[in-house]
Design an enzyme around this catalytic site. Sequence first.
Site, short mmCIF file in Angstrom:
data_model
loop_
_atom_site.label_atom_id
_atom_site.label_comp_id
_atom_site.label_asym_id
_atom_site.label_seq_id
_atom_site.Cartn_x
_atom_site.Cartn_y
_atom_site.Cartn_z
CG ASP A 160 42.14 46.85 47.63
OD1 ASP A 160 43.12 46.19 47.25
OD2 ASP A 160 40.99 46.39 47.69
CG ASP A 181 43.71 43.85 43.29
OD1 ASP A 181 43.84 42.69 43.72
OD2 ASP A 181 43.19 44.76 43.95
#
Length: 171
Positions: free
Chosen positions: A121, A137
């Site tokens: 991330d 995402d």
Amino acid sequence: MERKFNHMLGFVLVMACLTALDQWTKKLAVKSLMGKSPCVIWDGVFELFYSENRGAAFGMLQGRQTFFLFISLVVFSIVMYVMAKLPAARRFVPLEMCLSVICAGAAGNLIDRVSQGYVVDFLYFKLINFPIFNVADCYVTVGTAALMVLLLWHYKEEEFDMLYPRRKEQA
């Protein structure tokens, strides 16, 4: 039959391109951000910040890789079933695109989980202290939101009768 093939091919190509883009951005994040201070894009608002997520959204369910594999396979199976049953009509192209985007997000994060044991991330909205996330995402979130809009306001329930057989009502 050729029309159905073209729809499936389009689905796979969109999914493959988006998955490749997600993987490329994660490789850039590893190369440019890992072990370094965050890259401030807009001071106090948005940063690129390297993080390894061993859970799901918002860091929930840490270390449940088998569960995530199972969920991903269920999602892929449902989407393949829907794609096989959908008529190859222009009317359903927006639905197919949403499903392709959602699958690309699921595939992008699944690749990370299987190959590394965690998901990379790197996008961080510091202003609202939103959990760090990635491009995959975004695909899942935007694809699901668009799918909900389509299902609620664009399509009619009768258009999906081909997905599930209904018992005939007895008079």
